[in-house]
Design a protein around this motif. Sequence first.
Motif, PDB file in Angstrom:
ATOM      1  N   ALA A  22       0.817  -1.214   0.000  1.00 33.01           N
ATOM      2  CA  ALA A  22       0.000   0.000   0.000  1.00 33.01           C
ATOM      3  C   ALA A  22       0.850   1.263   0.000  1.00 33.01           C
ATOM      4  CB  ALA A  22      -0.918   0.004   1.214  1.00 33.01           C
ATOM      5  N   ALA A  23       0.310   2.291  -0.609  1.00 33.56           N
ATOM      6  CA  ALA A  23       0.940   3.614  -0.592  1.00 33.56           C
ATOM      7  C   ALA A  23       0.609   4.300   0.729  1.00 33.56           C
ATOM      8  CB  ALA A  23       0.421   4.443  -1.764  1.00 33.56           C
ATOM      9  N   ALA A  24       1.339   5.370   1.009  1.00 36.12           N
ATOM     10  CA  ALA A  24       1.159   6.096   2.274  1.00 36.12           C
ATOM     11  C   ALA A  24      -0.276   6.588   2.448  1.00 36.12           C
ATOM     12  CB  ALA A  24       2.129   7.266   2.347  1.00 36.12           C
ATOM     13  N   ASP A  25      -0.898   7.096   1.380  1.00 29.20           N
ATOM     14  CA  ASP A  25      -2.262   7.605   1.518  1.00 29.20           C
ATOM     15  C   ASP A  25      -3.258   6.481   1.805  1.00 29.20           C
ATOM     16  OD1 ASP A  25      -1.905   6.623  -1.071  1.00 29.20           O
ATOM     17  OD2 ASP A  25      -3.300   8.048  -1.943  1.00 29.20           O
ATOM     18  N   GLU A  26      -2.986   5.300   1.316  1.00 32.04           N
ATOM     19  CA  GLU A  26      -3.873   4.167   1.586  1.00 32.04           C
ATOM     20  C   GLU A  26      -3.768   3.727   3.047  1.00 32.04           C
ATOM     21  OE1 GLU A  26      -3.894   2.037  -2.758  1.00 32.04           O
ATOM     22  OE2 GLU A  26      -2.101   1.839  -1.534  1.00 32.04           O
ATOM     23  N   ILE A  27      -2.567   3.761   3.581  1.00 29.08           N
ATOM     24  CA  ILE A  27      -2.383   3.410   4.993  1.00 29.08           C
ATOM     25  C   ILE A  27      -2.991   4.493   5.882  1.00 29.08           C
ATOM     26  CG2 ILE A  27      -0.644   3.042   6.798  1.00 29.08           C
ATOM     27  CD1 ILE A  27       1.063   1.708   4.577  1.00 29.08           C
ATOM     28  N   ALA A  28      -2.829   5.754   5.497  1.00 30.12           N
ATOM     29  CA  ALA A  28      -3.422   6.852   6.257  1.00 30.12           C
ATOM     30  C   ALA A  28      -4.939   6.703   6.320  1.00 30.12           C
ATOM     31  CB  ALA A  28      -3.045   8.191   5.629  1.00 30.12           C
ATOM     32  N   TRP A  29      -5.538   6.302   5.202  1.00 30.78           N
ATOM     33  CA  TRP A  29      -6.986   6.108   5.165  1.00 30.78           C
ATOM     34  C   TRP A  29      -7.401   4.995   6.133  1.00 30.78           C
ATOM     35  CZ3 TRP A  29     -11.465   7.881   4.892  1.00 30.78           C
ATOM     36  CH2 TRP A  29     -12.577   7.074   4.680  1.00 30.78           C
ATOM     37  N   GLU A  30      -6.627   3.935   6.217  1.00 30.26           N
ATOM     38  CA  GLU A  30      -6.947   2.841   7.137  1.00 30.26           C
ATOM     39  C   GLU A  30      -6.951   3.335   8.586  1.00 30.26           C
ATOM     40  OE1 GLU A  30      -8.080  -0.189   6.540  1.00 30.26           O
ATOM     41  OE2 GLU A  30      -8.004   0.227   4.399  1.00 30.26           O
ATOM     42  N   TRP A  58     -10.484  17.133   8.295  1.00 32.85           N
ATOM     43  CA  TRP A  58      -9.668  15.922   8.315  1.00 32.85           C
ATOM     44  C   TRP A  58      -8.655  15.872   7.175  1.00 32.85           C
ATOM     45  CZ3 TRP A  58      -9.579  12.969  12.501  1.00 32.85           C
ATOM     46  CH2 TRP A  58     -10.623  13.113  13.410  1.00 32.85           C
ATOM     47  N   GLY A  59      -8.605  16.919   6.371  1.00 28.36           N
ATOM     48  CA  GLY A  59      -7.618  16.976   5.305  1.00 28.36           C
ATOM     49  C   GLY A  59      -7.835  15.979   4.195  1.00 28.36           C
ATOM     50  N   LEU A  60      -9.097  15.693   3.914  1.00 29.48           N
ATOM     51  CA  LEU A  60      -9.404  14.699   2.891  1.00 29.48           C
ATOM     52  C   LEU A  60      -9.325  15.311   1.501  1.00 29.48           C
ATOM     53  CD1 LEU A  60     -12.483  13.012   4.558  1.00 29.48           C
ATOM     54  CD2 LEU A  60     -10.108  12.263   4.599  1.00 29.48           C
ATOM     55  N   GLN A  61      -8.679  14.614   0.622  1.00 27.33           N
ATOM     56  CA  GLN A  61      -8.616  14.997  -0.784  1.00 27.33           C
ATOM     57  C   GLN A  61      -8.872  13.745  -1.595  1.00 27.33           C
ATOM     58  OE1 GLN A  61      -4.893  16.837  -1.621  1.00 27.33           O
ATOM     59  NE2 GLN A  61      -5.202  18.474  -0.170  1.00 27.33           N
ATOM     60  N   PHE A  62      -9.667  13.885  -2.614  1.00 27.45           N
ATOM     61  CA  PHE A  62     -10.008  12.732  -3.436  1.00 27.45           C
ATOM     62  C   PHE A  62      -9.533  12.970  -4.859  1.00 27.45           C
ATOM     63  CE2 PHE A  62     -13.037  12.985   0.009  1.00 27.45           C
ATOM     64  CZ  PHE A  62     -12.913  11.726   0.550  1.00 27.45           C
ATOM     65  N   ARG A  63      -8.972  11.957  -5.399  1.00 25.27           N
ATOM     66  CA  ARG A  63      -8.512  12.032  -6.781  1.00 25.27           C
ATOM     67  C   ARG A  63      -9.709  12.016  -7.714  1.00 25.27           C
ATOM     68  NH1 ARG A  63      -4.707   7.164  -5.526  1.00 25.27           N
ATOM     69  NH2 ARG A  63      -3.154   8.228  -4.298  1.00 25.27           N
TER      70      ARG A  63
END
Length: 66
Positions: A22-30, A58-63
């Motif tokens: 997993a990438a860092a953003d995927e782990i952060a989401w978990e 929460w600093g959420l950004q979506f691609r």
Amino acid sequence: MRMKPDTSQWRDPQAYAFVKGAAADEIAWEFLRRNPQYQQDFAASRSAKAMRALRKRWGLQFRRQA
């Protein structure tokens, strides 16, 4: 689209095999989706305005899809 956390498999190691790659953003989401305060904020965000405030807090950004 509303997303409700599915907690049924959070303690199943097989459900987390993907974390090894997993990438860092995927782990952060978990981590984020397990945060009780985030879950409360998410449950309370029923309007578009509240959802924007949730994203900002929460600093959420979506691609965007190409």
